[in-house]
Design a protein around this motif. Structure first.
Motif, PDB file in Angstrom:
ATOM      1  N   GLN A 209      44.896  13.541 -16.187  1.00 61.91           N
ATOM      2  CA  GLN A 209      44.330  12.319 -16.765  1.00 61.91           C
ATOM      3  C   GLN A 209      45.135  11.092 -16.334  1.00 61.91           C
ATOM      4  OE1 GLN A 209      44.008  13.313 -20.926  1.00 61.91           O
ATOM      5  NE2 GLN A 209      41.959  14.167 -20.607  1.00 61.91           N
ATOM      6  N   ALA A 210      46.451  11.246 -16.346  1.00 60.79           N
ATOM      7  CA  ALA A 210      47.291  10.122 -15.917  1.00 60.79           C
ATOM      8  C   ALA A 210      46.993   9.770 -14.462  1.00 60.79           C
ATOM      9  CB  ALA A 210      48.762  10.465 -16.092  1.00 60.79           C
ATOM     10  N   ALA A 211      46.805  10.798 -13.641  1.00 55.24           N
ATOM     11  CA  ALA A 211      46.512  10.559 -12.227  1.00 55.24           C
ATOM     12  C   ALA A 211      45.185   9.825 -12.079  1.00 55.24           C
ATOM     13  CB  ALA A 211      46.474  11.874 -11.468  1.00 55.24           C
ATOM     14  N   ILE A 212      44.207  10.195 -12.884  1.00 58.56           N
ATOM     15  CA  ILE A 212      42.891   9.558 -12.784  1.00 58.56           C
ATOM     16  C   ILE A 212      42.961   8.105 -13.243  1.00 58.56           C
ATOM     17  CG2 ILE A 212      40.586   9.576 -13.836  1.00 58.56           C
ATOM     18  CD1 ILE A 212      40.792  12.685 -13.592  1.00 58.56           C
ATOM     19  N   GLN A 213      43.814   7.856 -14.237  1.00 57.62           N
ATOM     20  CA  GLN A 213      43.935   6.480 -14.726  1.00 57.62           C
ATOM     21  C   GLN A 213      44.461   5.513 -13.656  1.00 57.62           C
ATOM     22  OE1 GLN A 213      46.234   7.162 -18.230  1.00 57.62           O
ATOM     23  NE2 GLN A 213      44.433   7.880 -19.372  1.00 57.62           N
ATOM     24  N   THR A 214      45.195   6.019 -12.693  1.00 57.13           N
ATOM     25  CA  THR A 214      45.686   5.117 -11.649  1.00 57.13           C
ATOM     26  C   THR A 214      44.547   4.601 -10.778  1.00 57.13           C
ATOM     27  OG1 THR A 214      45.956   6.813  -9.952  1.00 57.13           O
ATOM     28  CG2 THR A 214      47.834   6.457 -11.430  1.00 57.13           C
ATOM     29  N   GLY A 215      43.419   5.319 -10.773  1.00 54.06           N
ATOM     30  CA  GLY A 215      42.281   4.884  -9.971  1.00 54.06           C
ATOM     31  C   GLY A 215      42.510   5.028  -8.476  1.00 54.06           C
ATOM     32  N   ARG A 216      43.557   5.783  -8.107  1.00 52.10           N
ATOM     33  CA  ARG A 216      43.851   5.938  -6.684  1.00 52.10           C
ATOM     34  C   ARG A 216      43.609   7.376  -6.219  1.00 52.10           C
ATOM     35  NH1 ARG A 216      48.398   2.834  -7.950  1.00 52.10           N
ATOM     36  NH2 ARG A 216      49.721   4.673  -7.849  1.00 52.10           N
ATOM     37  N   TYR A 217      43.484   7.502  -4.908  1.00 54.58           N
ATOM     38  CA  TYR A 217      43.318   8.833  -4.338  1.00 54.58           C
ATOM     39  C   TYR A 217      44.570   9.691  -4.529  1.00 54.58           C
ATOM     40  CZ  TYR A 217      43.918  12.548  -1.036  1.00 54.58           C
ATOM     41  OH  TYR A 217      44.213  13.768  -0.509  1.00 54.58           O
ATOM     42  N   GLY A 218      44.375  10.967  -4.706  1.00 60.31           N
ATOM     43  CA  GLY A 218      45.457  11.934  -4.714  1.00 60.31           C
ATOM     44  C   GLY A 218      44.826  13.304  -4.897  1.00 60.31           C
ATOM     45  N   THR A 219      45.521  14.351  -4.433  1.00 55.46           N
ATOM     46  CA  THR A 219      44.983  15.695  -4.587  1.00 55.46           C
ATOM     47  C   THR A 219      45.951  16.542  -5.401  1.00 55.46           C
ATOM     48  OG1 THR A 219      43.752  15.634  -2.509  1.00 55.46           O
ATOM     49  CG2 THR A 219      44.301  17.806  -3.353  1.00 55.46           C
ATOM     50  N   THR A 220      45.408  17.314  -6.333  1.00 55.39           N
ATOM     51  CA  THR A 220      46.220  18.221  -7.132  1.00 55.39           C
ATOM     52  C   THR A 220      45.741  19.648  -6.918  1.00 55.39           C
ATOM     53  OG1 THR A 220      46.441  16.543  -8.846  1.00 55.39           O
ATOM     54  CG2 THR A 220      47.001  18.808  -9.452  1.00 55.39           C
ATOM     55  N   LEU A 221      46.686  20.523  -6.639  1.00 57.06           N
ATOM     56  CA  LEU A 221      46.350  21.943  -6.584  1.00 57.06           C
ATOM     57  C   LEU A 221      46.598  22.523  -7.973  1.00 57.06           C
ATOM     58  CD1 LEU A 221      45.635  24.537  -5.040  1.00 57.06           C
ATOM     59  CD2 LEU A 221      48.042  24.748  -4.412  1.00 57.06           C
ATOM     60  N   LEU A 222      45.522  22.990  -8.604  1.00 56.75           N
ATOM     61  CA  LEU A 222      45.622  23.570  -9.946  1.00 56.75           C
ATOM     62  C   LEU A 222      45.562  25.085  -9.816  1.00 56.75           C
ATOM     63  CD1 LEU A 222      45.588  23.343 -13.067  1.00 56.75           C
ATOM     64  CD2 LEU A 222      43.097  23.097 -12.925  1.00 56.75           C
ATOM     65  N   ARG A 223      46.727  25.703  -9.994  1.00 57.36           N
ATOM     66  CA  ARG A 223      46.785  27.156  -9.842  1.00 57.36           C
ATOM     67  C   ARG A 223      46.847  27.832 -11.187  1.00 57.36           C
ATOM     68  NH1 ARG A 223      51.636  28.959  -6.143  1.00 57.36           N
ATOM     69  NH2 ARG A 223      50.987  31.016  -6.853  1.00 57.36           N
ATOM     70  N   GLY A 224      46.324  29.018 -11.273  1.00 54.60           N
ATOM     71  CA  GLY A 224      46.419  29.767 -12.506  1.00 54.60           C
ATOM     72  C   GLY A 224      45.596  31.015 -12.360  1.00 54.60           C
ATOM     73  N   VAL A 225      46.082  32.115 -12.904  1.00 53.30           N
ATOM     74  CA  VAL A 225      45.342  33.367 -12.780  1.00 53.30           C
ATOM     75  C   VAL A 225      43.973  33.201 -13.417  1.00 53.30           C
ATOM     76  CG1 VAL A 225      47.376  34.835 -12.719  1.00 53.30           C
ATOM     77  CG2 VAL A 225      46.346  34.247 -14.925  1.00 53.30           C
ATOM     78  N   THR A 226      43.041  34.056 -13.015  1.00 55.35           N
ATOM     79  CA  THR A 226      41.712  34.043 -13.586  1.00 55.35           C
ATOM     80  C   THR A 226      41.832  34.163 -15.112  1.00 55.35           C
ATOM     81  OG1 THR A 226      41.300  35.447 -11.703  1.00 55.35           O
ATOM     82  CG2 THR A 226      39.450  35.029 -13.138  1.00 55.35           C
ATOM     83  N   GLY A 227      41.154  33.273 -15.818  1.00 51.20           N
ATOM     84  CA  GLY A 227      41.196  33.354 -17.276  1.00 51.20           C
ATOM     85  C   GLY A 227      42.312  32.559 -17.917  1.00 51.20           C
ATOM     86  N   SER A 228      43.046  31.791 -17.104  1.00 51.45           N
ATOM     87  CA  SER A 228      44.159  31.028 -17.677  1.00 51.45           C
ATOM     88  C   SER A 228      43.697  29.689 -18.248  1.00 51.45           C
ATOM     89  CB  SER A 228      45.241  30.804 -16.615  1.00 51.45           C
ATOM     90  OG  SER A 228      44.695  30.123 -15.501  1.00 51.45           O
ATOM     91  N   GLY A 229      42.437  29.345 -18.025  1.00 55.64           N
ATOM     92  CA  GLY A 229      41.924  28.111 -18.612  1.00 55.64           C
ATOM     93  C   GLY A 229      41.868  26.943 -17.637  1.00 55.64           C
TER      94      GLY A 229
END
Ligand code: ADP
Ligand code: ZN
Length: 731
Positions: A209-229
């Motif tokens: 959310q903080a990243a989105i508030q900047t209104g700028r480009y950026g990429t986040t890799l969201l890792r987590g086992v299946t079922g981690s939410g």
């Protein structure tokens, strides 16, 4: 962004059409003028075609012959950032710009005037007499509180024939009205309460959310086992994006676009998002395209082509299951939707979230290098735990040559059936048997058009070529030696495995999940839902089951041939096997029951198998990354595949040899040409295929060099050249 340029009537403008011309043509601006980016209809020869005002005219053509734009269409103009995106994507993939525009206008009837549709709502007048059917119509209208229906919707929902509704219209009980067909989507409610996130999840959501508030480009890799939410987390990112008044796009592999997923989005935001994939009606496609363009759709979930929709204010793109190979389009325009997402987002200042339990090596390396932000969810939500994983060493099992389920696996399945739990037996091969062999002469039945063996599909009662799709009936006699009754299936496919399971477990309900056994995506999804609700004891599946479905009763996964993906020369074989096995294993024990994954293998000491069993993901990635760095291959170097195909074998080889000889432009950037070699499948649909491979350093200007290189050759009429930048598969 500056005010879009306006062209007065008669001024010269350049118009890009989706026709395969590959150049922008001059036209005169129409009566009333037009803006830069306007979608227009222009004359082209005897036809009228769709185009976009791409810029000013070049004026290098006889002015008296230049025709006028016919009219400006009633849709939002293409934004400059979209133009830029299409241009860059075209340059990157070495695709003609017109083909990119075609991708970006994949909706029917864009040039139709806004059309009307008849809708029905409650009118208030009493009917002359009440019947059961009429009462149901009135109940339905009341239940949906003033919502309008189409005739068919109303009749279907009420369970009556359309004539009942028509009868009520005559009496004023139901009103018939005209309404524009392309309506905006309902407003989404980002502030409606979501689930209570766990500590890990909340931290990840806040970072996004903080990243989105900047209104700028950026990429986040969201890792987590299946079922981690991961889904819960990125839905909170979507919420923030919507609060900012921007649009959100969630890309999913087509098969993961399920009703279950839509329901979750609806539960979070109070209404369904726009849905863009091959199963959507043409009318709905046009509505989505237009509404996305004028801000009447805040959230789209879709398959890869949704990336080319005309968003006006795109703030977030989620690429779920980012490692999935279906993001790479393998025919027509060869593009990788994940990479193009990053491109598009960087142009329009949007956030990208790449979500996966088993990221692609490319994304893993980018995250390690700090180019992408990294967020990790370490545990499964609730009581669910990762399954135990063990190898079954097939060298010590005694199996007859036409049996594939080992005794050890059989015992475990029996134990699950007895407890009312589900087992999944996984084999990544469609059909009944990969080879049909004549026991008299040794002949193997092949495709007439390709250098591929025909695969027996008993369900379809045919032999099918998995390369070109050609099929023929299963013959009685050998086409080579004419011996009768000697043809025998060799090796297992998913259908044969199902047969074996049926025999071994006669009292269990065995269900097969393979893409070719379902006429429609809808039928397949219905079957998946039924399984999730307990409608099967044993599921026999291909890689279809590896993707995102939630089967709460599933506690055992048996991988029939864990070695299958390890063979072959594909650069990504180990990565694919690792991902697939981890995903499949992740199917087991998603609820509170602990799962077990068993891998049948003849090489339990293979590094990939060992890494899977140890659950040592980062260890695997590090080792794999090191090997690729050493070899200078992606993501540490660049590659391009060049496929030449022709009906004339001599012609493709001559051209291929010529190209290998005159490789100046490629050598100039320090890159190398390999080949020509027959492509791994050397003949497809009667066309001979020859492949060249180019390897370059990471920073090398590959596209420009390939363009200069290819410009030297004039292939014959029968010959096609296709360029695949960052090839995923090697045939
Ligand atoms: P992933 O996308 O990582 O596979 P999901 O977001 O689908 O994981 O979560 C798995 C299951 O757990 C889903 O049914 C989801 O609704 C549930 N879940 C995850 N986190 C929470 C939470 N904080 N509260 C309630 N349910 C949750
Ligand atoms: Zn074929």
């Amino acid at each position: 962004m500056t005010q879009a340029e306006f062209y007065r009537q008669g001024e010269l403008v350049g118009v890009l059409t989706a026709q395969p011309l590959d150049r922008v043509l001059d036209y005169k601006a129409p009566e009333g003028g037009c803006f830069h980016g306007a979608f227009v209809e222009v004359p082209l020869g005897p036809r009228k075609v769709l185009g976009v005002v791409w810029g000013g005219g070049k004026g290098d053509y006889d002015r008296s012959k230049i025709r006028s734009i016919i009219r400006v269409l009633d849709v939002a103009p293409m934004r400059e950032e979209m133009q830029l995106f299409l241009q860059r994507a075209a340059e990157y993939t070495l695709t003609p710009l017109s083909a990119m525009l075609r991708l970006a206008t994949r909706a029917p009837g864009l040039s139709d005037p806004p059309s009307m549709q008849k809708v029905y709502r409650a009118g208030g007048a009493e009917p002359d007499r009440m019947t059961d059917a009429r009462a149901r119509v009135l109940d339905t209208l009341e239940e949906y509180g003033g919502l309008a229906f189409t005739l068919k919707e109303l009749a279907d929902t009420a369970g009556v024939s359309t004539s009942v509704v028509k009868g009520l219209v005559k009496q004023g009980t139901v009103l018939e009205e005209d309404r524009p067909r392309d309506l905006p989507f309902a407003q989404m409610q980002p502030d409606q309460a979501g689930k209570n996130l766990t500590g890990d999840q909340a931290a990840a959501a806040q970072a996004l959310q903080a990243a989105i508030q900047t209104g700028r480009y950026g990429t986040t890799l969201l890792r987590g086992v299946t079922g981690s939410g991961k889904t819960e987390v990125y839905l909170e990112a979507v919420a923030e994006c919507l609060r900012q008044g921007r649009q959100a796009l969630v890309l999913l592999p087509e098969i993961a676009l399920t009703a279950e997923f839509l329901t979750r989005v609806e539960a979070r935001f109070g209404t369904k998002p726009a849905e863009w994939h091959s199963g959507v009606t043409m009318t709905e496609r046009r509505r989505i395209w237009k509404m996305v363009g004028q801000g009447g759709a805040q959230m789209v979930i879709g398959a890869r082509s949704a990336l080319f929709l005309p968003f006006q204010n795109l703030g977030l793109v989620v690429v779920d299951e980012e490692h999935d190979t279906s993001y790479k389009q393998e025919d027509g325009v060869l593009y990788n939707a994940r990479d193009m997402t990053v491109l598009r987002a960087s142009i329009c200042g949007a956030r990208v979230v790449l979500a996966s339990a088993t990221p692609s090596l490319e994304s893993w390396v980018n995250a390690e290098a700090g180019k992408y932000d990294k967020l990790t969810l370490t545990s499964r939500y609730g009581d669910a735990v990762m399954p135990d994983m063990r190898a079954i060493d097939m060298r010590s099992e005694t199996l007859p040559s036409d049996r594939w389920i080992s005794d050890s696996l059989q015992r475990e399945v029996n134990a699950r059936v007895a407890k009312g739990e589900q087992s999944l037996l996984f084999i990544n091969r469609r059909g009944y048997a990969p080879i049909t062999l004549c026991r008299a002469c040794g002949h193997q039945i092949g495709c007439d058009h390709c250098d591929a063996r025909m695969v027996e599909h008993r369900f379809l009662k045919r032999l099918v070529c998995h390369q070109c799709g050609e099929s023929k009936p299963i013959p009685e006699t050998c086409p080579n030696c004419q011996a009768e009754g000697k043809l025998a299936p060799v090796g297992p496919g998913v259908e044969r495995l199902a047969e074996e399971a049926q025999e071994l477990f006669p009292d269990a309900r065995v269900v097969t999940l393979s893409s070719d056994m379902f006429g429609t995506a809808r039928a397949l999804k219905a079957q998946i839902r039924d399984i999730a609700e307990g409608g099967a004891d044993i599921i026999i599946g291909t890689q279809l089951v590896a993707k995102g479905h939630n089967f709460p009763l599933l506690t055992l996964v048996g991988v029939i041939d864990a070695d299958l993906g390890l063979q072959g020369s594909d650069l990504r074989a180990a990565e694919r096997t690792f991902q697939l096995m981890r995903q499949v294993a992740g199917r087991a024990g998603r609820s509170s029951r602990k799962g077990l994954a068993l891998l049948q293998t003849y090489q339990p000491e293979h590094p990939v198998i060992r890494a899977i069993l140890a659950g040592d993901e980062d260890g695997f990635w590090r080792a794999e990354a090191e090997e690729r760095r050493h070899a200078g291959v992606p993501p540490f170097g660049r590659m391009a595949g060049i496929i030449l195909s022709s009906t004339d074998l001599q012609e493709v080889f001559d051209l291929g040899n010529d190209m290998a000889r005159r490789d100046g432009p490629i050598r100039q950037i320090g890159a190398q040409v390999f080949g020509p070699a027959p492509a791994p499948i050397a003949r497809v649909r009667g066309r001979h295929r020859v492949r060249l491979l180019i390897k370059a350093d990471k920073g090398a200007p590959l596209q420009a060099a390939i363009t200069r290189w290819l410009a030297q050759f004039r292939p014959g009429n029968q010959t096609r050249i296709s360029v695949d930048i960052d090839p995923q598969t090697f045939y």
